[in-house]
Design a protein around this motif. Structure first.
Motif, mmCIF file in Angstrom:
data_model
loop_
_atom_site.group_PDB
_atom_site.id
_atom_site.type_symbol
_atom_site.label_atom_id
_atom_site.label_comp_id
_atom_site.label_asym_id
_atom_site.label_seq_id
_atom_site.Cartn_x
_atom_site.Cartn_y
_atom_site.Cartn_z
ATOM 1 N N ASN A 71 0.815 -1.224 0.000
ATOM 2 C CA ASN A 71 0.000 0.000 0.000
ATOM 3 C C ASN A 71 0.842 1.266 0.000
ATOM 4 O O ASN A 71 1.835 1.368 0.711
ATOM 5 C CB ASN A 71 -0.912 -0.032 1.243
ATOM 6 C CG ASN A 71 -1.730 1.225 1.409
ATOM 7 O OD1 ASN A 71 -1.446 2.053 2.265
ATOM 8 N ND2 ASN A 71 -2.746 1.391 0.603
ATOM 9 N N PHE A 73 0.958 5.775 -0.248
ATOM 10 C CA PHE A 73 0.273 7.053 -0.020
ATOM 11 C C PHE A 73 0.498 7.947 -1.238
ATOM 12 O O PHE A 73 1.640 8.215 -1.612
ATOM 13 C CB PHE A 73 0.840 7.755 1.217
ATOM 14 C CG PHE A 73 0.534 7.070 2.524
ATOM 15 C CD1 PHE A 73 -0.493 6.143 2.640
ATOM 16 C CD2 PHE A 73 1.256 7.393 3.673
ATOM 17 C CE1 PHE A 73 -0.782 5.527 3.847
ATOM 18 C CE2 PHE A 73 0.979 6.785 4.888
ATOM 19 C CZ PHE A 73 -0.033 5.852 4.977
ATOM 20 N N SER A 133 -1.985 -1.106 -3.653
ATOM 21 C CA SER A 133 -3.156 -0.254 -3.412
ATOM 22 C C SER A 133 -2.738 1.177 -3.113
ATOM 23 O O SER A 133 -1.648 1.431 -2.597
ATOM 24 C CB SER A 133 -4.000 -0.819 -2.258
ATOM 25 O OG SER A 133 -3.295 -0.783 -1.043
ATOM 26 N N HIS A 135 -3.745 5.052 -1.483
ATOM 27 C CA HIS A 135 -4.537 5.794 -0.493
ATOM 28 C C HIS A 135 -4.283 7.278 -0.718
ATOM 29 O O HIS A 135 -3.192 7.649 -1.158
ATOM 30 C CB HIS A 135 -4.077 5.384 0.915
ATOM 31 C CG HIS A 135 -5.124 5.542 1.975
ATOM 32 N ND1 HIS A 135 -6.375 4.973 1.885
ATOM 33 C CD2 HIS A 135 -5.119 6.184 3.175
ATOM 34 C CE1 HIS A 135 -7.076 5.260 2.977
ATOM 35 N NE2 HIS A 135 -6.334 6.007 3.775
ATOM 36 N N CYS A 157 -8.543 3.669 -3.172
ATOM 37 C CA CYS A 157 -9.513 3.924 -2.101
ATOM 38 C C CYS A 157 -10.386 5.131 -2.437
ATOM 39 O O CYS A 157 -9.882 6.199 -2.792
ATOM 40 C CB CYS A 157 -8.772 4.171 -0.791
ATOM 41 S SG CYS A 157 -9.871 4.570 0.570
ATOM 42 N N THR A 159 -13.819 7.555 -1.060
ATOM 43 C CA THR A 159 -14.772 7.871 0.014
ATOM 44 C C THR A 159 -16.072 8.441 -0.555
ATOM 45 O O THR A 159 -16.979 8.763 0.195
ATOM 46 C CB THR A 159 -14.167 8.889 1.009
ATOM 47 O OG1 THR A 159 -13.893 10.107 0.297
ATOM 48 C CG2 THR A 159 -12.890 8.382 1.635
ATOM 49 N N GLN A 178 -14.321 3.247 1.257
ATOM 50 C CA GLN A 178 -13.998 3.469 2.677
ATOM 51 C C GLN A 178 -15.135 4.223 3.355
ATOM 52 O O GLN A 178 -15.302 5.428 3.172
ATOM 53 C CB GLN A 178 -12.685 4.254 2.820
ATOM 54 C CG GLN A 178 -12.172 4.285 4.260
ATOM 55 C CD GLN A 178 -11.023 5.262 4.450
ATOM 56 O OE1 GLN A 178 -11.024 6.346 3.880
ATOM 57 N NE2 GLN A 178 -10.062 4.900 5.274
ATOM 58 N N ARG A 186 -8.766 9.079 6.576
ATOM 59 C CA ARG A 186 -9.736 9.106 5.484
ATOM 60 C C ARG A 186 -8.926 9.131 4.179
ATOM 61 O O ARG A 186 -7.943 9.870 4.065
ATOM 62 C CB ARG A 186 -10.609 10.371 5.570
ATOM 63 C CG ARG A 186 -11.305 10.568 6.912
ATOM 64 C CD ARG A 186 -12.491 9.649 7.103
ATOM 65 N NE ARG A 186 -13.466 9.797 6.054
ATOM 66 C CZ ARG A 186 -14.152 8.754 5.543
ATOM 67 N NH1 ARG A 186 -13.941 7.523 5.979
ATOM 68 N NH2 ARG A 186 -15.033 8.967 4.596
ATOM 69 N N GLY A 187 -9.374 8.364 3.221
ATOM 70 C CA GLY A 187 -8.641 8.301 1.952
ATOM 71 C C GLY A 187 -8.969 9.434 1.001
ATOM 72 O O GLY A 187 -8.535 9.411 -0.157
#
Ligand SMILES: Cc1cc2nc3c(=O)[nH]c(=O)nc-3n(C[C@H](O)[C@H](O)[C@H](O)COP(=O)(O)O)c2cc1C
Length: 356
Positions: A71, A73, A133, A135, A157, A159, A178, A186-187
């Motif tokens: 994962n 960022f 993944s 985020h 991800c 939201t 999410q 929070r993504g």
């Protein structure tokens, strides 16, 4: 873009259960135990250097030959602003003084976005984990294409519907929905824009009607019954973070474990005051005291995180767990302490997914 209904099946996981990546909490041991038990384990390299990331991937590979998720960022590049940072540190000063400590003299960028790190892309293309993944947004579209061309399944991800549409348009394979119940950050792609904070049930429904990609449900899922409900609602798989924090294979601190494990009426909330981005964790003074009307603007994520971590460290030196970033979802009171393989088996059994 059309959904590939076989994409999840291509990972050949006996159970559609993903252990969420959790920087600071998930470990190669946890990810490998989950993948070996038939789920999909994840490691989080969002705050790692390329060398640290390589080490984590190798450490996971040494413990499992099953697929796992790596994962990243993908936050917007932070803009250092010495005045804003000095104002924030000055604002925090009374809380530092409460623990007989001084705020740091200045703040810097503790780790960079994947989007600014082509060397990390090169590492992933070389190592080719089964799943990658994203985020906090998305990397450049041609990076996603390169990952996919190397046989890597990609997850993004979302939201809200708008983020999910961007994920689809960029060619990412599956969407992690999410819900607002979710622990950790929070993504949201752009945190200064409104976060709809939709419960997972509502968000999943919206994404399933508006998107073609397979959708994975995340947020507040703690038991097999919860898993069954999400699968019945149309999710191709579920992603659980908080449920795995108390596993002995996680690197959660003793204080984090105690905060989670001892209190059945535990409460969580969302604040941006710890890191510069909204995140859900166990309520403490960081949630109830720092967000005053007179608070100056927060430094950008992850610059603000340095201040949040320094304050938590000052509290810890004084014997207090106040101000700690004990990320956890609203399902926290239902977290169970057991080895990861046993938790996967228990969840699968409760959800009616296992043959026994
Ligand atoms: C302690 C903790 C750390 C997290 N760190 C990450 C992370 O590094 N990357 C990421 O994509 N999501 C992270 N998350 C969010 C999870 O991916 C997921 O959205 C969330 O755990 C789902 O909600 P739940 O915690 O209620 O199961 C984290 C969550 C927790 C609880």
């Amino acid at each position: 873009m059309t959904a590939d209904p076989f994409l999840w099946s291509s990972l050949q996981r006996p159970y559609p259960i993903i252990q969420a990546p959790m920087v600071g909490v998930s470990t190669p041991q946890l990810a490998a135990a989950v993948s070996n038990a038939g789920g999909l384990g994840s490691i989080g390299i969002g705050a790692s250097s390329v060398a640290q990331a390589r080490e984590m991937i190798n450490a996971t590979r040494a413990l499992t030959s099953e697929p796992f998720n790596v994962n990243l960022f993908c936050h917007r590049t932070p803009t250092p602003d010495p005045q804003r940072e000095a104002d924030w540190l000055q604002y925090l000063r009374p809380w530092f003084e409460q623990f007989n400590a001084e705020p740091p003299n200045n703040l810097s960028v503790p780790y960079i976005s994947f989007n600014d790190d082509p060397a990390l892309l090169a590492l992933l293309l070389q190592e080719q984990p089964a799943v990658v993944s994203f985020h906090f947004g998305l990397p450049p579209t041609d990076w996603i294409a390169q990952l996919k061309a190397n046989g890597i399944v990609t997850l993004g991800c979302a939201t809200c519907v708008d983020e999910a549409r961007q994920i689809e348009a960029a060619g990412v394979d599956m969407i992690v929905a999410q819900g607002n119940e979710a622990g950790g950050h929070r993504g949201t792609f752009e945190p200064q824009h409104c976060d709809a904070q939709l419960p997972i049930e509502t968000l999943l429904k919206q994404l399933l009607t508006q998107c073609q990609c397979p959708v994975i449900a995340a947020g507040g899922i703690m038991t097999g019954e919860d898993i069954q409900a999400q699968l019945q609602a149309g999710a191709v798989a579920v992603q659980l973070g908080t449920a795995f924090i108390l596993c002995p294979e996680s690197s959660a601190s003793t204080a984090h474990r105690q905060a989670l494990g001892l209190n059945p009426s535990i409460q969580t909330g969302i604040t941006a005051a710890i890191s510069g981005r909204p995140a859900r964790g166990i309520l403490n003074s960081a949630y109830t005291e720092l967000t005053r009307p007179e608070a100056p603007p927060l430094p950008d994520y992850p610059i603000a995180y340095q201040a949040g971590k320094a304050l938590a460290a000052a509290a810890s030196r004084a014997g207090s767990v106040d101000f700690a970033a004990h990320w956890a979802g609203s399902g926290a009171p239902r977290a169970r302490a057991m080895p990861a393989a046993q938790l996967v088996a228990t969840l699968a059994h409760e959800a009616g997914l296992s043959p026994d």
